[in-house]
Design a protein around this motif. Structure first.
Motif, mmCIF file in Angstrom:
data_model
loop_
_atom_site.group_PDB
_atom_site.id
_atom_site.type_symbol
_atom_site.label_atom_id
_atom_site.label_comp_id
_atom_site.label_asym_id
_atom_site.label_seq_id
_atom_site.Cartn_x
_atom_site.Cartn_y
_atom_site.Cartn_z
ATOM 1 N N UNK A 189 0.802 -1.228 0.000
ATOM 2 C CA UNK A 189 0.000 0.000 0.000
ATOM 3 C C UNK A 189 0.829 1.270 0.000
ATOM 4 N N UNK A 190 2.039 1.233 0.549
ATOM 5 C CA UNK A 190 2.828 2.466 0.658
ATOM 6 C C UNK A 190 3.847 2.642 -0.465
ATOM 7 N N UNK A 191 4.001 1.640 -1.313
ATOM 8 C CA UNK A 191 4.918 1.761 -2.449
ATOM 9 C C UNK A 191 4.081 2.200 -3.646
ATOM 10 N N UNK A 192 4.232 3.459 -4.006
ATOM 11 C CA UNK A 192 3.378 4.062 -5.016
ATOM 12 C C UNK A 192 3.596 3.523 -6.415
ATOM 13 N N UNK A 193 2.580 3.693 -7.254
ATOM 14 C CA UNK A 193 2.713 3.346 -8.676
ATOM 15 C C UNK A 193 3.865 4.153 -9.261
ATOM 16 N N UNK A 194 4.652 3.531 -10.106
ATOM 17 C CA UNK A 194 5.778 4.213 -10.722
ATOM 18 C C UNK A 194 6.988 4.313 -9.811
ATOM 19 N N UNK B 150 7.761 -3.332 -9.311
ATOM 20 C CA UNK B 150 7.529 -4.780 -9.340
ATOM 21 C C UNK B 150 8.744 -5.552 -8.820
ATOM 22 N N UNK B 151 9.937 -5.131 -9.207
ATOM 23 C CA UNK B 151 11.157 -5.827 -8.767
ATOM 24 C C UNK B 151 11.353 -5.676 -7.259
ATOM 25 N N UNK B 152 11.101 -4.482 -6.726
ATOM 26 C CA UNK B 152 11.266 -4.250 -5.288
ATOM 27 C C UNK B 152 10.233 -5.054 -4.506
ATOM 28 N N UNK B 153 8.986 -5.009 -4.927
ATOM 29 C CA UNK B 153 7.930 -5.753 -4.236
ATOM 30 C C UNK B 153 8.235 -7.250 -4.278
ATOM 31 N N UNK B 154 8.658 -7.761 -5.426
ATOM 32 C CA UNK B 154 8.986 -9.180 -5.548
ATOM 33 C C UNK B 154 10.165 -9.558 -4.651
ATOM 34 N N UNK B 155 11.190 -8.717 -4.626
ATOM 35 C CA UNK B 155 12.356 -9.002 -3.779
ATOM 36 C C UNK B 155 11.958 -9.072 -2.304
ATOM 37 N N UNK B 156 11.180 -8.115 -1.853
ATOM 38 C CA UNK B 156 10.760 -8.124 -0.450
ATOM 39 C C UNK B 156 9.877 -9.339 -0.181
ATOM 40 N N UNK B 157 8.942 -9.610 -1.066
ATOM 41 C CA UNK B 157 8.031 -10.751 -0.875
ATOM 42 C C UNK B 157 8.822 -12.056 -0.717
ATOM 43 N N UNK B 158 9.809 -12.271 -1.569
ATOM 44 C CA UNK B 158 10.548 -13.543 -1.555
ATOM 45 C C UNK B 158 11.633 -13.593 -0.474
ATOM 46 N N UNK C 75 3.028 8.091 0.499
ATOM 47 C CA UNK C 75 3.524 6.891 -0.161
ATOM 48 C C UNK C 75 4.898 7.164 -0.752
ATOM 49 N N UNK C 76 5.686 6.111 -0.837
ATOM 50 C CA UNK C 76 7.034 6.167 -1.392
ATOM 51 C C UNK C 76 6.934 6.272 -2.909
ATOM 52 N N UNK C 77 7.663 7.230 -3.485
ATOM 53 C CA UNK C 77 7.675 7.407 -4.944
ATOM 54 C C UNK C 77 9.036 7.083 -5.554
ATOM 55 N N UNK C 78 10.106 7.342 -4.779
ATOM 56 C CA UNK C 78 11.467 7.105 -5.278
ATOM 57 C C UNK C 78 12.385 6.930 -4.077
ATOM 58 N N UNK C 79 13.393 6.068 -4.222
ATOM 59 C CA UNK C 79 14.375 5.850 -3.161
ATOM 60 C C UNK C 79 15.750 5.690 -3.784
ATOM 61 N N UNK C 80 16.724 6.409 -3.254
ATOM 62 C CA UNK C 80 18.130 6.290 -3.677
ATOM 63 C C UNK C 80 18.942 5.947 -2.440
#
Length: 142
Positions: free
Chosen positions: A41-46, A60-68, A128-133
């Protein structure tokens, strides 16, 4: 002036809360109590992330990495957030700077992070999070 917390206060709370989620999600003994939908819910689209090694990851890559990565750490895994401060802010968008310190497998690492947040009425802290460096300050010990 309303009694609503400032954008910086909400974004700061989100940084701390999401890293608490990560500890719960990654530590095997605590993973059962972590709510993955909170993360989604907090990881925004894009959303995009530049990892400390320079790799650019989409949402998608970040969500998948955290999920797994659920339950992949022992009880010694810890994250602390240090030196959190506001960066640029305009309207409903803010950049927040902070240092993330981790202890994993008895080894320390630290990274300087800058995150972009926008307001979101459906997010737990209202942002929501939009970008992270992330940039290594102390690479993982070997």
């Amino acid at each position: 002036m309303s009694g609503e917390p400032s954008l910086f206060s909400r974004a700061s709370a989100e940084v701390v809360d999401l890293h608490r989620f990560f500890v719960d999600w990654f530590v095997a003994a605590r993973a059962g109590k972590a709510d993955f939908s909170r993360f989604e819910r907090v990881i925004g689209d894009g959303f995009a992330m530049v990892a400390p090694d320079g790799q650019v990851l989409d949402r998608a890559a970040v969500v998948d990495h955290v999920r797994t990565s659920r339950a992949t750490c022992d009880d010694g895994f810890a994250i602390s957030i240090e030196d959190i401060r506001p960066g640029w802010q305009g309207g409903d968008t803010i950049v927040v700077l902070y240092v993330e310190a981790q202890l994993r497998g008895g080894k320390h690492n630290r990274r300087q992070s800058s995150a972009v947040f926008t307001t979101s009425s459906s997010a737990p802290n209202g942002v929501e999070w939009r970008h992270l460096q992330e940039t290594w300050l102390q690479v993982p010990e070997r």
